[in-house]
Scaffold this active site. Sequence first.
Site, short mmCIF file in Angstrom:
data_model
loop_
_atom_site.label_atom_id
_atom_site.label_comp_id
_atom_site.label_asym_id
_atom_site.label_seq_id
_atom_site.Cartn_x
_atom_site.Cartn_y
_atom_site.Cartn_z
N LYS A 1 11.88 -7.89 -4.24
CA LYS A 1 13.31 -7.76 -3.91
C LYS A 1 13.58 -8.11 -2.45
O LYS A 1 14.53 -8.81 -2.15
CB LYS A 1 13.82 -6.32 -4.18
CG LYS A 1 13.77 -5.91 -5.64
CD LYS A 1 14.55 -4.61 -5.86
CE LYS A 1 13.97 -3.40 -5.16
NZ LYS A 1 12.65 -2.98 -5.67
N ARG B 1 20.45 2.98 -7.66
CA ARG B 1 19.16 3.30 -8.25
C ARG B 1 19.29 4.33 -9.36
O ARG B 1 18.31 4.71 -9.98
CB ARG B 1 18.29 3.90 -7.17
CG ARG B 1 17.01 3.11 -6.91
CD ARG B 1 16.33 3.85 -5.83
NE ARG B 1 15.03 3.51 -5.45
CZ ARG B 1 14.72 2.71 -4.43
NH1 ARG B 1 15.62 2.02 -3.82
NH2 ARG B 1 13.47 2.59 -4.06
N ARG C 1 -0.17 -3.88 0.07
CA ARG C 1 0.86 -4.23 1.06
C ARG C 1 0.63 -3.51 2.40
O ARG C 1 0.34 -2.32 2.44
CB ARG C 1 2.24 -3.85 0.51
CG ARG C 1 3.37 -4.13 1.49
CD ARG C 1 4.70 -4.13 0.82
NE ARG C 1 5.14 -2.80 0.42
CZ ARG C 1 6.33 -2.57 -0.15
NH1 ARG C 1 7.14 -3.56 -0.42
NH2 ARG C 1 6.67 -1.35 -0.48
N ARG D 1 6.97 6.69 -7.45
CA ARG D 1 8.09 5.74 -7.32
C ARG D 1 8.29 4.95 -8.61
O ARG D 1 9.42 4.72 -9.05
CB ARG D 1 7.83 4.79 -6.15
CG ARG D 1 7.94 5.48 -4.81
CD ARG D 1 7.26 4.69 -3.72
NE ARG D 1 7.99 3.51 -3.36
CZ ARG D 1 7.43 2.43 -2.79
NH1 ARG D 1 6.14 2.39 -2.56
NH2 ARG D 1 8.16 1.40 -2.47
#
Length: 219
Positions: free
Chosen positions: A17, A92, A129, A172
Site C-alpha cells: 500500500k 479500517r 522489513r 495485525r
Amino acid sequence: MTSRLNLIVLGKQGAGKGTQSAVLCEKYAIPHVSTGDILRNAVKAGSELGKKVASILEAGDLVSDDIVNQLVEERFKEADAQRGVLLDGFPRTIGQAEALEAMLGDDGIKLCINLDVPIELVTQRLSSRRVCQECGTTYRDSDVEAISGTCSNCGGDVIQRTDDYPEAIRTRLMNYERDTEPLLSFYGSRGLLVSVNGDQSPADVTDEIMKVVHERGLA
Ligand code: AMP
C-alpha cells in the site's frame, strides 16, 4: 467545484500500500493520507495523542474509531486535500467507512483499490522489513543498510518496527481479517471496488491501477 479524486488503497499489511500510494499520489497530485504515519509521528513527537496510542501501535492493535475519524476529518480541512486525497490505512473498520461517507458527503470515494496478496507472502514481507527511523525508507533484512543499521538515503537508523515483530504481525493480520476485510463487500456493493493482483512487480501493479482509473474516467 471540480470533483475530488478521493481514492482508498486497501490491502493487508505488507501488500504494498505504501509503495503504490507514493507513486499514485505523485501521478495524480493528491496528498497521501496514511493514518499509520500520522499516528507513528505522534508517538515519535511524544504528543498527548502519541502517549495515548503508543502501546496500541506497539501491540499491533487498532486505535479507536473516534480518534482516527477525527484525525482524518482534520486532515481533510487542509488546503492540499481540496483536490482529493489518497487514503492508506483508513478506513479500517465499517464504522470508519460510514464516518468517512458522512465526512465526504456527495463528493465521496471514487475508487477503492484492493491490493490482493496471499497471507504467506505478506507475512514474509513484513518479517523481513526494516525501515529508516528518520526518512521512512524501507529495506529488506538482507540489504546492507539493514545489516549496518544505517540508511543510505539520510544516514538515519535502520530498525525493525516493533509492530513487525512476529506476535504483532499475527495480531495485525487477524485484525485485518476481522475488521477490515468486511470493507471489500462494503465498497463492492457500492460499485467502487477494484481488486488488483499485488503479487507482481510494483510497476505492473501501478499500471493496472492507472488503467482502471482511466477507464472509469476519474483522471
Ligand atoms: P499502518 O502503518 O497502516 O499498518 O498502521 C500502523 C498502526 O497504526 C496500526 O497497526 C494501528 O495500530 C494504527 N492504525 C493506523 N490506521 C488505523 C485506523 N484506520 N484505525 C485504527 N488504527 C489504525
